[in-house]
Design a protein around this motif. Structure first.
Motif, PDB file in Angstrom:
ATOM      1  N   PHE A 220      10.454   6.303   6.520  1.00  0.00           N
ATOM      2  CA  PHE A 220      10.288   5.219   5.551  1.00  0.00           C
ATOM      3  C   PHE A 220      11.117   3.971   5.857  1.00  0.00           C
ATOM      4  CE2 PHE A 220       9.223   9.137   3.190  1.00  0.00           C
ATOM      5  CZ  PHE A 220       7.884   8.849   2.964  1.00  0.00           C
ATOM      6  N   SER A 221      11.789   3.973   7.000  1.00  0.00           N
ATOM      7  CA  SER A 221      12.426   2.728   7.442  1.00  0.00           C
ATOM      8  C   SER A 221      11.384   1.803   8.073  1.00  0.00           C
ATOM      9  CB  SER A 221      13.540   3.018   8.454  1.00  0.00           C
ATOM     10  OG  SER A 221      13.011   3.614   9.618  1.00  0.00           O
ATOM     11  N   ALA A 222      10.220   2.346   8.396  1.00  0.00           N
ATOM     12  CA  ALA A 222       9.115   1.544   8.934  1.00  0.00           C
ATOM     13  C   ALA A 222       8.203   1.122   7.781  1.00  0.00           C
ATOM     14  CB  ALA A 222       8.331   2.347   9.972  1.00  0.00           C
ATOM     15  N   GLY A 223       7.956  -0.163   7.660  1.00  0.00           N
ATOM     16  CA  GLY A 223       7.167  -0.685   6.546  1.00  0.00           C
ATOM     17  C   GLY A 223       5.771  -0.102   6.484  1.00  0.00           C
ATOM     18  N   TYR A 224       5.119   0.048   7.642  1.00  0.00           N
ATOM     19  CA  TYR A 224       3.737   0.525   7.616  1.00  0.00           C
ATOM     20  C   TYR A 224       3.653   1.984   7.167  1.00  0.00           C
ATOM     21  CZ  TYR A 224       3.637   3.409  11.903  1.00  0.00           C
ATOM     22  OH  TYR A 224       3.814   4.395  12.836  1.00  0.00           O
ATOM     23  N   ILE A 225       4.707   2.773   7.398  1.00  0.00           N
ATOM     24  CA  ILE A 225       4.724   4.163   6.938  1.00  0.00           C
ATOM     25  C   ILE A 225       4.782   4.199   5.412  1.00  0.00           C
ATOM     26  CG2 ILE A 225       6.093   6.284   6.866  1.00  0.00           C
ATOM     27  CD1 ILE A 225       4.616   6.038   9.440  1.00  0.00           C
ATOM     28  N   VAL A 226       5.583   3.316   4.831  1.00  0.00           N
ATOM     29  CA  VAL A 226       5.667   3.229   3.365  1.00  0.00           C
ATOM     30  C   VAL A 226       4.309   2.848   2.781  1.00  0.00           C
ATOM     31  CG1 VAL A 226       6.735   2.025   1.415  1.00  0.00           C
ATOM     32  CG2 VAL A 226       8.124   2.620   3.416  1.00  0.00           C
ATOM     33  N   VAL A 227       3.694   1.820   3.366  1.00  0.00           N
ATOM     34  CA  VAL A 227       2.398   1.351   2.865  1.00  0.00           C
ATOM     35  C   VAL A 227       1.344   2.444   2.985  1.00  0.00           C
ATOM     36  CG1 VAL A 227       0.516  -0.286   3.266  1.00  0.00           C
ATOM     37  CG2 VAL A 227       2.887  -1.075   3.357  1.00  0.00           C
ATOM     38  N   LEU A 228       1.281   3.113   4.134  1.00  0.00           N
ATOM     39  CA  LEU A 228       0.281   4.159   4.342  1.00  0.00           C
ATOM     40  C   LEU A 228       0.523   5.362   3.434  1.00  0.00           C
ATOM     41  CD1 LEU A 228      -0.248   4.173   8.220  1.00  0.00           C
ATOM     42  CD2 LEU A 228      -1.783   3.292   6.459  1.00  0.00           C
ATOM     43  N   THR A 229       1.789   5.664   3.131  1.00  0.00           N
ATOM     44  CA  THR A 229       2.089   6.764   2.215  1.00  0.00           C
ATOM     45  C   THR A 229       1.547   6.473   0.820  1.00  0.00           C
ATOM     46  OG1 THR A 229       4.100   7.329   3.441  1.00  0.00           O
ATOM     47  CG2 THR A 229       3.933   8.151   1.196  1.00  0.00           C
ATOM     48  N   VAL A 230       1.779   5.253   0.339  1.00  0.00           N
ATOM     49  CA  VAL A 230       1.261   4.852  -0.981  1.00  0.00           C
ATOM     50  C   VAL A 230      -0.265   4.897  -0.984  1.00  0.00           C
ATOM     51  CG1 VAL A 230       1.104   2.956  -2.635  1.00  0.00           C
ATOM     52  CG2 VAL A 230       3.276   3.433  -1.492  1.00  0.00           C
ATOM     53  N   ILE A 231      -0.872   4.362   0.074  1.00  0.00           N
ATOM     54  CA  ILE A 231      -2.339   4.368   0.173  1.00  0.00           C
ATOM     55  C   ILE A 231      -2.869   5.801   0.179  1.00  0.00           C
ATOM     56  CG2 ILE A 231      -4.274   3.862   1.715  1.00  0.00           C
ATOM     57  CD1 ILE A 231      -2.777   1.327   2.582  1.00  0.00           C
ATOM     58  N   ALA A 232      -2.209   6.680   0.943  1.00  0.00           N
ATOM     59  CA  ALA A 232      -2.648   8.074   1.044  1.00  0.00           C
ATOM     60  C   ALA A 232      -2.597   8.766  -0.309  1.00  0.00           C
ATOM     61  CB  ALA A 232      -1.788   8.824   2.062  1.00  0.00           C
TER      62      ALA A 232
END
Length: 513
Positions: A220-232
């Motif tokens: 979760f230090s990577a922005g796209y991982i945070v965004v994809l987690t929320v989307i998922a």
């Protein structure tokens, strides 16, 4: 005779698809160097295939109904074979990743449709034998992938990892054209659930990307991982609500009302964790820490894989003769737990023979789990729901494997840091053994080069490499214990559910309706 050839055909198709989930693992560094890409970018070759598989597998029942099972199955084999060839011809990493994704789309049908055909040929009365035969493909595919990949990479070149699918794929396609028929039970095609398909692609694709790439990019230090987690999370929740409220869902989640399928899906996910993490960890441990060459690494898995075939058939025979599934599955869990704890006792002096003997426990354990769990998954379903149930169960195995590998990657990284810090704290002037070791190495390199400063640097590099190697060893051994404990925690659920089922018959073929 025709039935036997058909069974061989569909199991070969399933094995071909599953082999490709792990055959690439030992060739990533060769691909990286040949294509001029980083190892992180090259790992998308694995990620793209996994994402495509997870998206397509639960949709196979819908697509087979909409397109016709025979057309969909044969078309998928042809697509898988064609894109295998394109993967081998790819000249840059992102072209390879694209073709690998399309190969995974084609391969998605080969697992669930093959399983449905095997069960259809054998019927419910012989579901245990059907489970055993299909289990051979499910187990051997990921297991022999590293063996085959290591041999091809070491003796030929990485494109042949994909080219080898071409003659097999052509043979399977021709055999399928001649032998595969539409199911006897006709299902009327439903209206296309476009919203369901879109939500599934977005939700599962995002989740799989997070699982595959999270550790590489520090979660979760990577922005796209945070965004994809929320989307998922939101996409999957909306998908579940949508599929349960519309009359013609792309995935009929209502089949999970069958308690046998619901429980089998959870236990299959746990088994998937054990199957895929052990296949992932063992080649890395053998090559990075124990310094085995790729071919020897692959061969350590082979004795267990061969014995697993007999284990699968033996467990099916036991079920047919009335032995309680409770006993067989408990034995499977115990054998895998023994494997996990035996692996935790390895050291840097371990030989390929030591590793191969321990891996036999893993092979037999998973073999004893595969047959009764597969039979349990479809035991409470009507014939028309078997394809959907088997697709969901297969998806849980793949998701369990992906989640397990992501979890183990993170765990190993944290344990490596902890073990390395502990070992480094022992390297000081107050530790006579460490001082003696460094001085001895310094004198050795000084005698070779004649320069004291250079000799000191080389001595410290040797010590540092030794610390890293020992830290990795301890981290991987911790990971085996971690997976073993997961199996221990799953056993109570298994015992409670199967205790309720044990009076139902030799292959747990009862209805929950």
């Amino acid at each position: 005779m025709k039935k036997s050839i058909l069974i061989i055909t569909v199991i070969t198709a399933a094995m071909m698809e599953l082999i490709d989930t792990s055959i690439v693992n030992v060739a990533l560094s060769h691909m990286s160097g040949n294509l001029g890409s980083t190892l992180e970018d090259t790992s998308w070759v694995i990620t793209a295939y996994a994402i495509a598989n997870i998206i397509v597998i639960p949709m196979t029942s819908f697509l087979a109904t909409k397109l016709g099972r025979r057309n969909y199955y044969i078309g998928s084999i042809i697509a898988f074979t064609f894109f295998s060839a394109m993967c081998g011809l790819a000249s840059n990493i992102w072209t390879l990743v694209l073709f690998r994704f399309l190969q995974g789309i084609g391969g998605g049908a080969l697992l669930s449709v093959s399983q449905a055909i095997v069960f259809e040929v054998y019927g419910k009365a012989r579901a245990g034998i059907a489970s055993a035969l299909f289990g051979v493909g499910v187990f051997l595919g990921p297991t022999i992938g590293p063996t085959l990949g290591g041999f091809i990479t070491e003796n030929y070149s990485w494109p042949w990892i994909f080219f080898i699918n071409i003659p097999i794929g052509i043979a399977v396609a021709v055999s399928s054209i001649l032998l595969v028929t539409e199911p006897e039970i006709k299902v009327t095609p439903k209206a296309v659930d476009w919203w369901g398909i879109l939500l599934l692609i977005i939700g599962v694709g995002s989740l799989q990307t997070v699982l595959e790439r999270g550790e590489t990019d520090d979660w979760f230090s990577a922005g796209y991982i945070v965004v994809l987690t929320v989307i998922a999370v939101f996409s999957i929740l909306i998908f579940i609500w949508w599929e349960l409220t519309i009359p013609n869902p792309v995935i009929d989640l209502r089949v999970l009302k069958s308690k046998s399928l619901a429980v089998a899906a959870v236990l299959t996910a746990v088994t998937g964790v054990g199957l895929f993490t052990s296949v992932f960890l063992t080649p890395v441990l053998a090559q990075r820490v124990l310094l085995f060459p790729p071919t020897i690494t692959g061969l350590t898995l082979l004795p267990g894989a061969i014995l697993a075939i007999f284990g699968l058939l033996f467990s099916a025979t036991l079920l047919k003769r009335g032995v309680s599934p409770l006993i067989i599955i408990t034995i499977g869990f115990v054998l895998f737990i023994i494997f996990s704890f035996l692996m935790s006792g390895l050291n840097l002096e371990a030989t390929p023979g030591n590793l191969a003997r321990i891996l036999i426990f893993r092979a037999l354990g998973l073999a004893f789990l595969t047959v009764p769990l597969t039979a349990l998954a479809v035991s409470g379903l009507d014939a028309k729901d078997v394809p959907q149930g088997s697709a969901l169960n297969n998806m849980m195995r793949q998701l369990g494997g992906s989640f397990g590998i992501a979890m183990i990657n993170t765990y190993v990284a944290h344990r490596f840091g902890s073990h390395r810090n502990d070992l480094i704290s022992n390297i000081s002037i107050y530790n006579p053994q460490a001082t003696q070791r460094i001085n001895g190495l310094t004198q050795y390199f000084a005698a070779k080069s004649g320069t004291l400063i250079e000799a000191q640097h080389k001595a410290m590099a040797v010590v540092n490499n030794g610390i890293d190697r020992q830290s990795f060893l301890m981290s991987y051994l911790d990971a085996y214990i971690f997976v073993g404990l997961l199996f221990v925690l799953a056993m109570p659920l298994l015992l409670v559910v199967l205790d309720r089922k044990k009076q139902a018959g030799p292959v747990v073929l009862v209805s929950d309706h």
